[in-house]
Design a protein around this motif. Structure first.
Motif, mmCIF file in Angstrom:
data_model
loop_
_atom_site.group_PDB
_atom_site.id
_atom_site.type_symbol
_atom_site.label_atom_id
_atom_site.label_comp_id
_atom_site.label_asym_id
_atom_site.label_seq_id
_atom_site.Cartn_x
_atom_site.Cartn_y
_atom_site.Cartn_z
ATOM 1 N N PHE A 9 0.844 -1.178 0.000
ATOM 2 C CA PHE A 9 0.000 0.000 0.000
ATOM 3 C C PHE A 9 0.892 1.245 0.000
ATOM 4 O O PHE A 9 1.662 1.444 0.952
ATOM 5 N N GLY A 10 0.838 2.066 -1.050
ATOM 6 C CA GLY A 10 1.742 3.204 -1.177
ATOM 7 C C GLY A 10 1.031 4.539 -1.078
ATOM 8 O O GLY A 10 0.588 5.091 -2.091
ATOM 9 N N LEU A 11 0.935 5.055 0.149
ATOM 10 C CA LEU A 11 0.270 6.341 0.372
ATOM 11 C C LEU A 11 1.264 7.404 0.852
ATOM 12 O O LEU A 11 1.357 8.488 0.288
ATOM 13 N N THR A 12 2.044 7.076 1.884
ATOM 14 C CA THR A 12 2.870 8.069 2.580
ATOM 15 C C THR A 12 4.016 8.579 1.700
ATOM 16 O O THR A 12 4.650 7.801 0.985
ATOM 17 N N LYS A 32 7.243 7.664 -2.741
ATOM 18 C CA LYS A 32 6.566 7.168 -1.533
ATOM 19 C C LYS A 32 7.636 6.620 -0.616
ATOM 20 O O LYS A 32 8.690 6.175 -1.073
ATOM 21 N N TRP A 33 7.348 6.598 0.681
ATOM 22 C CA TRP A 33 8.305 5.935 1.581
ATOM 23 C C TRP A 33 7.594 5.276 2.735
ATOM 24 O O TRP A 33 6.402 5.478 2.931
ATOM 25 N N LEU A 34 8.376 4.481 3.474
ATOM 26 C CA LEU A 34 7.861 3.698 4.611
ATOM 27 C C LEU A 34 6.835 2.666 4.145
ATOM 28 O O LEU A 34 5.878 2.369 4.869
ATOM 29 N N ILE A 35 7.011 2.127 2.953
ATOM 30 C CA ILE A 35 6.011 1.218 2.388
ATOM 31 C C ILE A 35 6.355 -0.234 2.764
ATOM 32 O O ILE A 35 7.327 -0.820 2.251
ATOM 33 N N THR A 36 5.531 -0.775 3.643
ATOM 34 C CA THR A 36 5.774 -2.109 4.202
ATOM 35 C C THR A 36 5.670 -3.197 3.127
ATOM 36 O O THR A 36 4.844 -3.097 2.217
ATOM 37 N N ASN A 37 6.488 -4.220 3.306
ATOM 38 C CA ASN A 37 6.563 -5.371 2.389
ATOM 39 C C ASN A 37 7.109 -4.972 1.015
ATOM 40 O O ASN A 37 6.858 -5.673 0.023
#
Ligand SMILES: Cc1cc2nc3c(=O)[nH]c(=O)nc-3n(C[C@H](O)[C@H](O)[C@H](O)COP(=O)(O)OP(=O)(O)OC[C@H]3O[C@@H](n4cnc5c(N)ncnc54)[C@H](O)[C@@H]3O)c2cc1C
Length: 410
Positions: free
Chosen positions: A149-152, A179-184
């Motif tokens: 999920f790429g929001l931040t 984007k950053w801090l994108i888990t997985n």
């Protein structure tokens, strides 16, 4: 009975149009017997197979997917929220919550991996076109594909403040942004990227677009290791003139934020369930420790001050459990729960904060060392502040609803 919470799609609350499919919920999830059997098997596998991996993951700050993923596959953890007809388990959200809470008791990097995978898989199951579902969901359910999920964004703030753009060019979008801090980000095969498709339209101009790993112009860079929930990868995504077909829009063009708001409601309850699981484990360990630890000739459990900690921890857990059950039941009845979800998330992070603080105090100095899982649970719980929006955003969501006359009593 006053049924104040709005049904999905009702127009008297400013929630936007109802877009989600709710296939698992309408199917009622699994039959109770089948569910109880699956739940018992998963709980057993969590403690037998995953809990022993804690030391290795914490030491290496790395989740070894060659080891962990086959274990998760065996317990069907990748397909829990994917409908049965795409090869998933088809749990309702109420059925999923206790399983997520149990995962939140063992090493946090594994919980984050499975939480993000399942939450985004849930979003995809609810919003995707039939063609998108058929392409992606069977692989997601078996764990050979994964969605992130790429929001931040680094240059923009929490949630809706988005700088990434998707310019229409014939039957493609051309996406640019970071984007950053994108888990997985290390394992995802598909990323749901939020981008402005109509920069002049504000919130109504943001769309969710599926971008496949390996698309030209799309690069993924790992970011530094985190304080807790060690071993998860939360990378930076750079998109430079990335071309994707218009058919990759998830849900409706320009509805990205409204769809996300609706799905964030249940995923905020998921985070509250994570807080619950972590708090329960910290509580259980504290009870055990307080009975064993003897000072001045008596177990510390006999001291009123320690009993007060224990009573307060129990109270937080009891209250959080009740809130989650209420919110999940409303959601599974087809209602919107914007204020309830934010309150669950808020109370959950405060409750797990208090419980892990007190658990540390019960354990005394040795609890601050890595000899006890309390040290890890304390660090892992701090991620719950940030996932699905920090506290100030939850205040804003809940307060805005109440000030607009939101009715929520049942
Ligand atoms: C381990 C980890 C995994 C993550 N995984 C994902 C992921 O998979 N996908 C994804 O998209 N994001 C992910 N995130 C990002 C996470 O959702 C954000 O960090 C979080 O929502 C906060 O946004 P921010 O970092 O931009 O903080 P900022 O927006 O910069 O906020 C900083 C502070 O200011 C406050 N603030 C900001 N704006 C306002 C406002 N308008 N009103 C009041 N207060 C405000 C915030 O509450 C916070 O206290 C992850 C983060 C972490 C740490």
């Amino acid at each position: 009975m006053k049924t104040g919470a709005a049904k999905r799609g009702e127009t008297h609350q400013p929630f936007g149009e109802h877009v989600v499919m709710r296939e698992n919920v309408e199917a009622g999830g699994l039959e109770p017997k089948e569910y109880e059997k699956l739940k018992a098997e998963i709980f057993e596998a969590i403690w037998r197979d995953l809990d022993p991996l804690e030391k290795e993951i914490e030491d290496n700050e790395h989740v070894d997917h060659a080891v962990v993923d086959p274990l998760l596959r065996k317990m069907r953890a990748f397909g829990l929220l994917v409908p049965k007809r795409y090869g998933g388990v088809g749990l309702s959200t109420s059925q999923y919550l206790p399983i997520l809470a149990e995962f939140s008791k063992v090493q946090g990097g594994i919980r984050v991996l499975m939480h993000v995978h399942n939450t985004v898989a849930h979003g995809l199951s609810e919003l995707a076109t039939e063609e998108q579902r058929q392409q992606i969901l069977p692989g997601v359910a078996e764990g050979t594909k994964s969605v992130a999920f790429g929001l931040t964004e680094p240059e923009h703030g929490t949630g809706m403040d988005i700088g990434t753009t998707a310019r229409r060019d014939g039957d493609h979008y051309v996406i640019n942004g970071r984007k950053w801090l994108i888990t997985n980000s290390d394992i995802a095969t598909h990323f749901v990227i939020f981008a402005k498709t109509d920069p002049k339209a504000g919130v109504a101009g943001v769309s969710a677009i599926i971008v496949e790993r390996g698309t030209p112009g799309f690069t993924i860079t790992p970011l530094p290791e985190t304080m807790g929930c060690k071993g998860g990868e939360h990378g930076q995504l750079d998109l430079v003139d990335v071309r994707v077909p218009v058919a990759n829009v998830l849900g409706r063009e320009g509805q990205g934020i409204l769809q996300m708001e609706e799905l964030l409601e249940i995923s905020r309850v998921f985070i509250a369930a994570t807080s619950l699981g972590t708090a329960e484990r910290a509580f259980e360990l504290s009870l055990e420790f307080a009975k064993k630890r003897v000072t001045f000739g008596k177990p510390i459990a006999a001291r009123q001050a320690i009993q007060r900690y224990i009573a307060e921890m129990g109270t937080d857990i009891y209250a959080l459990r009740g809130m989650i059950q209420d919110a999940a039941a409303k959601w599974d009845q087809g209602r919107r729960i914007p204020a309830e979800a934010s309150m669950c998330k808020l109370f959950g992070l405060e409750a797990v904060g208090r419980v892990t603080d007190r658990a540390l105090l019960v354990h005394g100095g040795i609890g601050y060392t890595r000899q006890h899982p309390i040290e890890r649970l304390y660090r892992d719980a701090r991620l719950n502040w940030l996932e699905e929006g920090p506290p100030t955003i939850q205040y804003a969501v809940a307060a805005t609803r109440f000030l607009a006359g939101y009715e929520w009593h049942v």
